[in-house]
Each structure stands twice: as C-alpha cells, then as structure tokens.
Design an enzyme around this catalytic site. Sequence first.
Site, PDB file in Angstrom:
ATOM      1  N   LEU A 121       0.840  -1.192   0.000  1.00  0.00           N
ATOM      2  CA  LEU A 121       0.000   0.000   0.000  1.00  0.00           C
ATOM      3  C   LEU A 121       0.882   1.252   0.000  1.00  0.00           C
ATOM      4  O   LEU A 121       0.709   2.157  -0.820  1.00  0.00           O
ATOM      5  CB  LEU A 121      -0.881  -0.049   1.264  1.00  0.00           C
ATOM      6  CG  LEU A 121      -1.692   1.173   1.632  1.00  0.00           C
ATOM      7  CD1 LEU A 121      -2.764   1.402   0.575  1.00  0.00           C
ATOM      8  CD2 LEU A 121      -2.366   0.964   2.995  1.00  0.00           C
ATOM      9  N   SER A 125       0.698   7.941   5.382  1.00  0.00           N
ATOM     10  CA  SER A 125      -0.574   8.110   6.110  1.00  0.00           C
ATOM     11  C   SER A 125      -1.697   8.456   5.137  1.00  0.00           C
ATOM     12  O   SER A 125      -2.836   8.032   5.303  1.00  0.00           O
ATOM     13  CB  SER A 125      -0.430   9.233   7.142  1.00  0.00           C
ATOM     14  OG  SER A 125       0.602   8.932   8.041  1.00  0.00           O
ATOM     15  N   GLN A 135      15.049   0.355  32.090  1.00  0.00           N
ATOM     16  CA  GLN A 135      15.566   1.103  33.245  1.00  0.00           C
ATOM     17  C   GLN A 135      15.833   0.163  34.425  1.00  0.00           C
ATOM     18  O   GLN A 135      16.837   0.308  35.126  1.00  0.00           O
ATOM     19  CB  GLN A 135      14.531   2.186  33.639  1.00  0.00           C
ATOM     20  CG  GLN A 135      15.016   3.183  34.660  1.00  0.00           C
ATOM     21  CD  GLN A 135      16.065   4.137  34.083  1.00  0.00           C
ATOM     22  OE1 GLN A 135      16.208   4.253  32.885  1.00  0.00           O
ATOM     23  NE2 GLN A 135      16.803   4.797  34.953  1.00  0.00           N
ATOM     24  N   GLY A 149      19.169  -1.376  34.333  1.00  0.00           N
ATOM     25  CA  GLY A 149      20.349  -0.528  34.451  1.00  0.00           C
ATOM     26  C   GLY A 149      21.212  -0.609  33.201  1.00  0.00           C
ATOM     27  O   GLY A 149      20.694  -0.785  32.088  1.00  0.00           O
ATOM     28  N   GLY A 150      22.534  -0.525  33.364  1.00  0.00           N
ATOM     29  CA  GLY A 150      23.456  -0.513  32.220  1.00  0.00           C
ATOM     30  C   GLY A 150      23.421  -1.798  31.416  1.00  0.00           C
ATOM     31  O   GLY A 150      23.653  -1.794  30.200  1.00  0.00           O
ATOM     32  N   GLU A 176       1.032   0.217  10.036  1.00  0.00           N
ATOM     33  CA  GLU A 176      -0.435   0.067   9.933  1.00  0.00           C
ATOM     34  C   GLU A 176      -1.164   1.251  10.545  1.00  0.00           C
ATOM     35  O   GLU A 176      -2.196   1.107  11.199  1.00  0.00           O
ATOM     36  CB  GLU A 176      -0.900  -1.262  10.541  1.00  0.00           C
ATOM     37  CG  GLU A 176      -0.394  -2.417   9.700  1.00  0.00           C
ATOM     38  CD  GLU A 176      -1.148  -3.703   9.870  1.00  0.00           C
ATOM     39  OE1 GLU A 176      -2.379  -3.660   9.981  1.00  0.00           O
ATOM     40  OE2 GLU A 176      -0.495  -4.752   9.874  1.00  0.00           O
ATOM     41  N   GLU A 192      -0.940   9.026  15.321  1.00  0.00           N
ATOM     42  CA  GLU A 192      -1.787  10.160  14.910  1.00  0.00           C
ATOM     43  C   GLU A 192      -2.943   9.672  14.025  1.00  0.00           C
ATOM     44  O   GLU A 192      -4.091  10.114  14.173  1.00  0.00           O
ATOM     45  CB  GLU A 192      -0.941  11.212  14.161  1.00  0.00           C
ATOM     46  CG  GLU A 192       0.099  11.931  15.021  1.00  0.00           C
ATOM     47  CD  GLU A 192       1.329  11.070  15.358  1.00  0.00           C
ATOM     48  OE1 GLU A 192       1.585  10.062  14.660  1.00  0.00           O
ATOM     49  OE2 GLU A 192       2.025  11.392  16.340  1.00  0.00           O
TER      50      GLU A 192
HETATM   51  C1  LIG Z   1       9.171  -1.853   9.266  1.00  0.00           C
HETATM   52  C2  LIG Z   1       7.985  -1.383   8.484  1.00  0.00           C
HETATM   53  C3  LIG Z   1       7.169  -2.309   7.833  1.00  0.00           C
HETATM   54  C4  LIG Z   1       6.098  -1.864   7.048  1.00  0.00           C
HETATM   55  N1  LIG Z   1       5.343  -2.789   6.339  1.00  0.00           N
HETATM   56  C5  LIG Z   1       4.429  -2.332   5.452  1.00  0.00           C
HETATM   57  C6  LIG Z   1       3.741  -3.249   4.564  1.00  0.00           C
HETATM   58  O1  LIG Z   1       3.927  -4.467   4.634  1.00  0.00           O
HETATM   59  N2  LIG Z   1       2.867  -2.745   3.658  1.00  0.00           N
HETATM   60  C7  LIG Z   1       2.622  -1.403   3.549  1.00  0.00           C
HETATM   61  O2  LIG Z   1       1.847  -1.016   2.684  1.00  0.00           O
HETATM   62  N3  LIG Z   1       3.235  -0.514   4.382  1.00  0.00           N
HETATM   63  C8  LIG Z   1       4.134  -0.948   5.309  1.00  0.00           C
HETATM   64  N4  LIG Z   1       4.775  -0.058   6.142  1.00  0.00           N
HETATM   65  C9  LIG Z   1       4.502   1.380   5.978  1.00  0.00           C
HETATM   66  C10 LIG Z   1       3.764   2.014   7.159  1.00  0.00           C
HETATM   67  O3  LIG Z   1       2.436   1.615   7.160  1.00  0.00           O
HETATM   68  C11 LIG Z   1       3.948   3.555   6.989  1.00  0.00           C
HETATM   69  O4  LIG Z   1       5.303   3.825   7.318  1.00  0.00           O
HETATM   70  C12 LIG Z   1       2.997   4.338   7.857  1.00  0.00           C
HETATM   71  O5  LIG Z   1       1.680   4.204   7.426  1.00  0.00           O
HETATM   72  C13 LIG Z   1       3.359   5.830   7.909  1.00  0.00           C
HETATM   73  O6  LIG Z   1       3.575   6.359   6.648  1.00  0.00           O
HETATM   74  P1  LIG Z   1       4.915   7.206   6.375  1.00  0.00           P
HETATM   75  O7  LIG Z   1       6.047   6.401   6.858  1.00  0.00           O
HETATM   76  O8  LIG Z   1       4.927   7.635   4.954  1.00  0.00           O
HETATM   77  O9  LIG Z   1       4.792   8.479   7.319  1.00  0.00           O
HETATM   78  P2  LIG Z   1       4.023   9.868   6.995  1.00  0.00           P
HETATM   79  O10 LIG Z   1       2.635   9.585   6.549  1.00  0.00           O
HETATM   80  O11 LIG Z   1       4.877  10.703   6.103  1.00  0.00           O
HETATM   81  O12 LIG Z   1       3.949  10.515   8.420  1.00  0.00           O
HETATM   82  C14 LIG Z   1       4.999  11.301   8.985  1.00  0.00           C
HETATM   83  C15 LIG Z   1       4.458  11.901  10.284  1.00  0.00           C
HETATM   84  O13 LIG Z   1       3.376  12.812   9.976  1.00  0.00           O
HETATM   85  C16 LIG Z   1       2.228  12.442  10.737  1.00  0.00           C
HETATM   86  N5  LIG Z   1       1.021  12.751   9.963  1.00  0.00           N
HETATM   87  C17 LIG Z   1       0.754  12.447   8.664  1.00  0.00           C
HETATM   88  N6  LIG Z   1      -0.454  12.909   8.345  1.00  0.00           N
HETATM   89  C18 LIG Z   1      -0.973  13.492   9.451  1.00  0.00           C
HETATM   90  C19 LIG Z   1      -2.211  14.173   9.731  1.00  0.00           C
HETATM   91  N7  LIG Z   1      -3.168  14.311   8.819  1.00  0.00           N
HETATM   92  N8  LIG Z   1      -2.386  14.666  10.978  1.00  0.00           N
HETATM   93  C20 LIG Z   1      -1.415  14.531  11.933  1.00  0.00           C
HETATM   94  N9  LIG Z   1      -0.239  13.923  11.713  1.00  0.00           N
HETATM   95  C21 LIG Z   1      -0.028  13.408  10.477  1.00  0.00           C
HETATM   96  C22 LIG Z   1       2.382  10.935  10.951  1.00  0.00           C
HETATM   97  O14 LIG Z   1       1.581  10.485  12.032  1.00  0.00           O
HETATM   98  C23 LIG Z   1       3.880  10.842  11.236  1.00  0.00           C
HETATM   99  O15 LIG Z   1       4.132  11.195  12.555  1.00  0.00           O
HETATM  100  C24 LIG Z   1       5.817  -0.478   6.973  1.00  0.00           C
HETATM  101  C25 LIG Z   1       6.609   0.432   7.665  1.00  0.00           C
HETATM  102  C26 LIG Z   1       7.680   0.000   8.409  1.00  0.00           C
HETATM  103  C27 LIG Z   1       8.526   1.025   9.117  1.00  0.00           C
END
Ligand SMILES: Cc1cc2nc3c(=O)[nH]c(=O)nc-3n(C[C@H](O)[C@H](O)[C@H](O)COP(=O)(O)OP(=O)(O)OC[C@H]3O[C@@H](n4cnc5c(N)ncnc54)[C@H](O)[C@@H]3O)c2cc1C
Length: 377
Positions: free
Chosen positions: A125, A132, A334, A337-338, A361, A365
């Site tokens: 996705l 997001s 915590q 400790g170390g 997922e 936020e």
């Molecule tokens: C190890 C790992 C495995 C993953 N596996 C999968 C997978 O199998 N399939 C898949 O599709 N995805 C996968 N993901 C992706 C994951 O779902 C996304 O990283 C996540 O949804 C956040 O998107 P982003 O990293 O682009 O962050 P962004 O959307 O760029 O967000 C950056 C920051 O802005 C905040 N933000 C964004 N919009 C808003 C808003 N409207 N209001 C307030 N705050 C906001 C977010 O909360 C965050 O703090 C994986 C991610 C990781 C790290």
Amino acid sequence: MNLDLSEEHELVRRTVRDFAQDRIAPVAEELDREHRFPYDIVRELAELGLMGIPVPEEYGGAGGDTLSYAIAVEELTRVDSSVAITVAAHTSLGTMPFLLYGTEEQKREWLPDLASGKRLAAFGLTEPGAGSDAGATRTRAELRDGTWVVNGSKIFITNAGTDISACVTITALTGEDEVSNIVIPNGTPGYEISAPMRKMGWRASDTRELSFRDCAVPEGNLLGERGAGFRQFLEILDGGRISVAAMGLGLAQGAYDLALGYAREREQFGKPIASFQAIQFALADMATEIEAARGLVYRAAWLKDEGRPFALESAMAKLYTGELSKRVADRALQVHGGYGFMDEYAISRLYRDQKVLEIGEGTNEVQRMVIARQLGL
Ligand SMILES: Cc1cc2nc3c(=O)[nH]c(=O)nc-3n(C[C@H](O)[C@H](O)[C@H](O)COP(=O)(O)OP(=O)(O)OC[C@H]3O[C@@H](n4cnc5c(N)ncnc54)[C@H](O)[C@@H]3O)c2cc1C
C-alpha cells in the site's frame, strides 16, 4: 459475562508460548544481529498450523478465530517481534485480501500455499509519497488487451522479497480517482524488489522497496471489484490493527517478564532490587496497564469474531498498546540498568523493536484520526 478464555484459546497460548520459548528465544538475538530472515522458524510455524490461523480449513488454514490469532501473535511478540510481524503481515495483510475479496478460483489458486505457510504474501500500500495519506497512491495499472500494465513503486513492504514470497497485492490507480487491488506474482518481468532495507528493529523480518516498470499481469489478477481498492485496504487495515495491537501487548508482556526476572536476581545494597519500592511500583504499574491493554485487544478480536463492528475498538487497541509498549519497554530497560543497554540482554532488542508499533499500519496520529471519525467528529 464470562472473561475466561476457552480451552481452545488456552491451548493456542500454551502451544505458541512453548514454541516461542523453546525454538525462537535461543536464536532471536543472533537472527537480529545478522539481519537474517527466520526461514527455519517459519517452516516450523507452518507445520504447527500457525501461518494461516484465521483461514478456513477448506483453504488450507487452521480454521481458528481472530482471538486465537491475536493470542498467537501476542505470544510470539513476547519473545521476538521479527517472527511475529512475519506471521502477522503474512496473515492479516498478505493472505486476508484473497480470503475476503478473491473469487472462488483465486482462493483455490492462492490460499492453500499461503495458509499452510509454504509461501508468503505481502500487501503493498505504502509509497514514497503516500504513507498516512494512502489514498494518494501514484502507482498506475492500465488495462491493455486483457493485461494490467503496472508502473510505480512501493516502500517498506513486509515479506515481499523472501525466497518463499509468492506475491504482493498492491493498490494501484486504475482510472481517475479509481483505486483497485492487483496481485503481482514474484518473478513477473518488470517487478523489481530491492535489497532488504536496514532497520532499527524487526531486523530479522523482510522489508523491501518495490518497483514496477511496465509490469504486465493478466486481467484476472484484479482482486475484488475494480474501483473497490480503497474500501478494501481500509477494511484490511482495520483487521490488521488487531494483530499489531496484539504485538504491542505481547511486547509489553515480554518486557515486563524480563524486568521482573532481572529485578529478582540483581542485588544492590545487599538485597534484590525487587525489594525496593521504586522498582516494585514500576512493575506494579506495568502489570496493571498490560491487563488493561489485554482487555482492549481481546475485545476487538471478539467483536470481529462476533461479526460486529470493530473498527473503533481495533484502532483504540492499536493506539493504546503502541504507547503502552513504549512505556513498558522503557521502564523495563531502566530496571536492567546498564546491562539493559547491552545487546546480549534481550530487553535492548525489545526496546528497539517497539518503536515501529507506533508507526506501522497507521501511526498513533492516524489511529487518533480513525477514532475521532468513529466518534462522529
Ligand atoms: C518496518 C515497516 C514495515 C512496514 N510494512 C508495510 C507493509 O507491509 N505494507 C505497507 O503497505 N506498508 C508498510 N509499512 C509502511 C507504514 O504503514 C507507513 O510507514 C505508515 O503508514 C506511515 O507512513 P509514512 O512512513 O509515509 O509516514 P508519513 O505519513 O509521512 O507521516 C509522517 C508523520 O506525519 C504524521 N502525519 C501524517 N499525516 C498526518 C495528519 N493528517 N495529521 C497529523 N499527523 C499526520 C504521521 O503520524 C507521522 O508522525 C511499513 C513500515 C515500516 C517502518
């Protein structure tokens, strides 16, 4: 109202707990250090029927309910998050789209290998520009002479590039403002998978960048109705959140267990640190919050099993356990400790593995946004 787990659920817990303790705990640190995918463990999990718990037996799964699945994921994460996310992403994100939206033919084609754990599936996705805001998908699929021609990219995709990965189901624009789900089998020309991404945690799990360049798959690889992709992935994420919430619960429980054991053994000022009230209070707070979290996670799973709406409860459980696991991992380290800062102590791995539970997922936020929407705001 009866809050006791059934015999069947207790059996799932005992089976997975024993397996995690006997087979995963001894190798978890090494797999993490070497960023090595746990093929042997996945094979053994498959033999135990744990790679397709909620998939009906007629399609090769275990025919269990969501609560059994949540308990299994909780118990795996208690010991190791890399193994747990491999199971959870494969089940909730990789396999469920076939079960929920596949035609009978697609189910017969894909589910037996996936639900039995012979092969793994991924769900693509997230894109570099669409996290997001998953609706901002740029990947395009154009229907040309009975073939979908896909161009675009995905990022952070779990389970996409292992030796046993079968396919990824992606979201793609199939028209203006029209998102659909399309299955791309591994090995399809034009589908390129990056080297494993290097990560702070979940280091033994498989995370990849995917690119599609004129990647052609048959028209029949559309999963679900054309244009239903947006609704479908929102549903998939609602269910997936229960398993990520179970991970937060399991990680918190595992961190608490480590802290309790260490506090009883470690002596300072001539007595076990567990005899100091500050440590006792920290453990008491952890145990209390973990019990509250367990209630939220199991209730979300139960609602899903009852066929009742669960989107609000799964988002609440995911949000709460994400933040709870951070508090508990921090306090548990915590207490160490170390020594807790040293790689050979499991708590340091749990501490690193925790962070992504507040991101994957749907970030904290995004969970709050989902909850607010469900509250009618
Ligand atoms: C190890 C790992 C495995 C993953 N596996 C999968 C997978 O199998 N399939 C898949 O599709 N995805 C996968 N993901 C992706 C994951 O779902 C996304 O990283 C996540 O949804 C956040 O998107 P982003 O990293 O682009 O962050 P962004 O959307 O760029 O967000 C950056 C920051 O802005 C905040 N933000 C964004 N919009 C808003 C808003 N409207 N209001 C307030 N705050 C906001 C977010 O909360 C965050 O703090 C994986 C991610 C990781 C790290």
